[in-house]
Design a protein around this motif. Structure first.
Motif, PDB file in Angstrom:
ATOM      1  N   GLU A   1       0.836  -1.207   0.000  1.00 23.20           N
ATOM      2  CA  GLU A   1       0.000   0.000   0.000  1.00 23.20           C
ATOM      3  C   GLU A   1       0.872   1.258   0.000  1.00 23.20           C
ATOM      4  OE1 GLU A   1      -2.897   0.089   3.117  1.00 23.20           O
ATOM      5  OE2 GLU A   1      -3.668  -1.897   2.591  1.00 23.20           O
ATOM      6  N   GLU A   2       1.918   1.243   0.797  1.00 29.03           N
ATOM      7  CA  GLU A   2       2.830   2.387   0.867  1.00 29.03           C
ATOM      8  C   GLU A   2       3.536   2.586  -0.469  1.00 29.03           C
ATOM      9  OE1 GLU A   2       4.411   5.706   2.278  1.00 29.03           O
ATOM     10  OE2 GLU A   2       2.961   4.481   3.372  1.00 29.03           O
ATOM     11  N   LEU A   3       3.952   1.503  -1.099  1.00 29.39           N
ATOM     12  CA  LEU A   3       4.605   1.573  -2.408  1.00 29.39           C
ATOM     13  C   LEU A   3       3.644   2.157  -3.448  1.00 29.39           C
ATOM     14  CD1 LEU A   3       7.071   0.920  -4.150  1.00 29.39           C
ATOM     15  CD2 LEU A   3       6.099  -1.351  -4.527  1.00 29.39           C
ATOM     16  N   ALA A   4       2.411   1.679  -3.463  1.00 30.21           N
ATOM     17  CA  ALA A   4       1.411   2.175  -4.408  1.00 30.21           C
ATOM     18  C   ALA A   4       1.138   3.655  -4.167  1.00 30.21           C
ATOM     19  CB  ALA A   4       0.126   1.362  -4.273  1.00 30.21           C
ATOM     20  N   ARG A   5       1.059   4.046  -2.900  1.00 22.84           N
ATOM     21  CA  ARG A   5       0.802   5.444  -2.555  1.00 22.84           C
ATOM     22  C   ARG A   5       1.944   6.339  -3.035  1.00 22.84           C
ATOM     23  NH1 ARG A   5       0.000   4.773   2.666  1.00 22.84           N
ATOM     24  NH2 ARG A   5      -2.140   4.111   2.351  1.00 22.84           N
ATOM     25  N   SER A   6       3.179   5.899  -2.828  1.00 24.27           N
ATOM     26  CA  SER A   6       4.320   6.723  -3.249  1.00 24.27           C
ATOM     27  C   SER A   6       4.401   6.806  -4.774  1.00 24.27           C
ATOM     28  CB  SER A   6       5.628   6.186  -2.681  1.00 24.27           C
ATOM     29  OG  SER A   6       5.948   4.947  -3.273  1.00 24.27           O
ATOM     30  N   GLN A   7       4.088   5.703  -5.471  1.00 25.77           N
ATOM     31  CA  GLN A   7       4.096   5.743  -6.943  1.00 25.77           C
ATOM     32  C   GLN A   7       3.000   6.666  -7.461  1.00 25.77           C
ATOM     33  OE1 GLN A   7       3.817   1.630  -8.043  1.00 25.77           O
ATOM     34  NE2 GLN A   7       6.028   1.356  -8.052  1.00 25.77           N
ATOM     35  N   HIS A   8       1.857   6.640  -6.822  1.00 24.24           N
ATOM     36  CA  HIS A   8       0.749   7.522  -7.206  1.00 24.24           C
ATOM     37  C   HIS A   8       1.158   8.976  -7.015  1.00 24.24           C
ATOM     38  CE1 HIS A   8      -3.322   8.998  -7.681  1.00 24.24           C
ATOM     39  NE2 HIS A   8      -3.174   9.659  -6.553  1.00 24.24           N
ATOM     40  N   SER A   9       1.827   9.258  -5.925  1.00 23.18           N
ATOM     41  CA  SER A   9       2.271  10.616  -5.627  1.00 23.18           C
ATOM     42  C   SER A   9       3.273  11.091  -6.677  1.00 23.18           C
ATOM     43  CB  SER A   9       2.895  10.645  -4.239  1.00 23.18           C
ATOM     44  OG  SER A   9       3.391  11.922  -3.965  1.00 23.18           O
ATOM     45  N   VAL A  10       4.188  10.222  -7.069  1.00 21.80           N
ATOM     46  CA  VAL A  10       5.185  10.574  -8.088  1.00 21.80           C
ATOM     47  C   VAL A  10       4.499  10.853  -9.417  1.00 21.80           C
ATOM     48  CG1 VAL A  10       7.062   9.634  -9.494  1.00 21.80           C
ATOM     49  CG2 VAL A  10       7.111   9.379  -7.008  1.00 21.80           C
ATOM     50  N   ARG A  11       3.565   9.999  -9.799  1.00 24.29           N
ATOM     51  CA  ARG A  11       2.857  10.192 -11.074  1.00 24.29           C
ATOM     52  C   ARG A  11       2.038  11.476 -11.065  1.00 24.29           C
ATOM     53  NH1 ARG A  11       1.771   4.389 -10.993  1.00 24.29           N
ATOM     54  NH2 ARG A  11       3.311   3.429 -12.343  1.00 24.29           N
ATOM     55  N   LEU A  12       1.437  11.778  -9.934  1.00 24.41           N
ATOM     56  CA  LEU A  12       0.660  13.015  -9.806  1.00 24.41           C
ATOM     57  C   LEU A  12       1.581  14.226  -9.980  1.00 24.41           C
ATOM     58  CD1 LEU A  12      -2.179  14.046  -9.194  1.00 24.41           C
ATOM     59  CD2 LEU A  12      -1.570  14.074  -6.782  1.00 24.41           C
ATOM     60  N   GLY A  13       2.746  14.166  -9.365  1.00 19.75           N
ATOM     61  CA  GLY A  13       3.726  15.246  -9.511  1.00 19.75           C
ATOM     62  C   GLY A  13       4.178  15.399 -10.955  1.00 19.75           C
ATOM     63  N   GLU A  14       4.410  14.269 -11.646  1.00 18.43           N
ATOM     64  CA  GLU A  14       4.817  14.321 -13.049  1.00 18.43           C
ATOM     65  C   GLU A  14       3.727  14.947 -13.907  1.00 18.43           C
ATOM     66  OE1 GLU A  14       5.684  10.266 -13.919  1.00 18.43           O
ATOM     67  OE2 GLU A  14       7.704  10.352 -13.075  1.00 18.43           O
ATOM     68  N   ALA A  15       2.483  14.586 -13.644  1.00 20.57           N
ATOM     69  CA  ALA A  15       1.364  15.139 -14.407  1.00 20.57           C
ATOM     70  C   ALA A  15       1.258  16.644 -14.196  1.00 20.57           C
ATOM     71  CB  ALA A  15       0.062  14.448 -14.003  1.00 20.57           C
ATOM     72  N   GLN A  16       1.467  17.086 -12.971  1.00 16.13           N
ATOM     73  CA  GLN A  16       1.409  18.522 -12.685  1.00 16.13           C
ATOM     74  C   GLN A  16       2.538  19.269 -13.384  1.00 16.13           C
ATOM     75  OE1 GLN A  16       1.354  18.416  -8.416  1.00 16.13           O
ATOM     76  NE2 GLN A  16      -0.877  18.468  -8.313  1.00 16.13           N
ATOM     77  N   GLU A  17       3.730  18.656 -13.440  1.00 20.76           N
ATOM     78  CA  GLU A  17       4.860  19.267 -14.140  1.00 20.76           C
ATOM     79  C   GLU A  17       4.556  19.418 -15.625  1.00 20.76           C
ATOM     80  OE1 GLU A  17       7.999  20.502 -13.424  1.00 20.76           O
ATOM     81  OE2 GLU A  17       7.225  20.542 -11.388  1.00 20.76           O
TER      82      GLU A  17
END
Length: 54
Positions: free
Chosen positions: A6-22
C-alpha cells in the motif's frame, strides 16, 4: 506485508501526480510564451502601420 504494498502504491501515485502537474505547468508556460510572441508581433505590426501612416 500488505502495508508495504500500500505504501509503495501510494508513493508511486504521488510521483505520477507530480509528473502530471509538471507536464501541465510546462504546457501552460509554452502557451504563455506563444501568446507573448503573438502579442509582440502584433505590436510590431501596429508600430509599422503607424510609421507608414505618418
Amino acid at each position: 506485508m500488505n502495508l508495504m504494498y500500500e505504501e509503495l502504491a501510494r508513493s508511486q501515485h504521488s510521483v505520477r501526480l507530480g509528473e502530471a502537474q509538471e507536464l501541465r505547468r510546462g504546457r501552460h508556460v509554452a502557451a504563455a510564451r506563444r501568446m507573448s510572441r503573438k502579442a509582440e508581433r502584433a505590436a510590431q505590426q501596429a508600430r509599422l502601420a503607424l510609421a507608414r501612416a505618418i
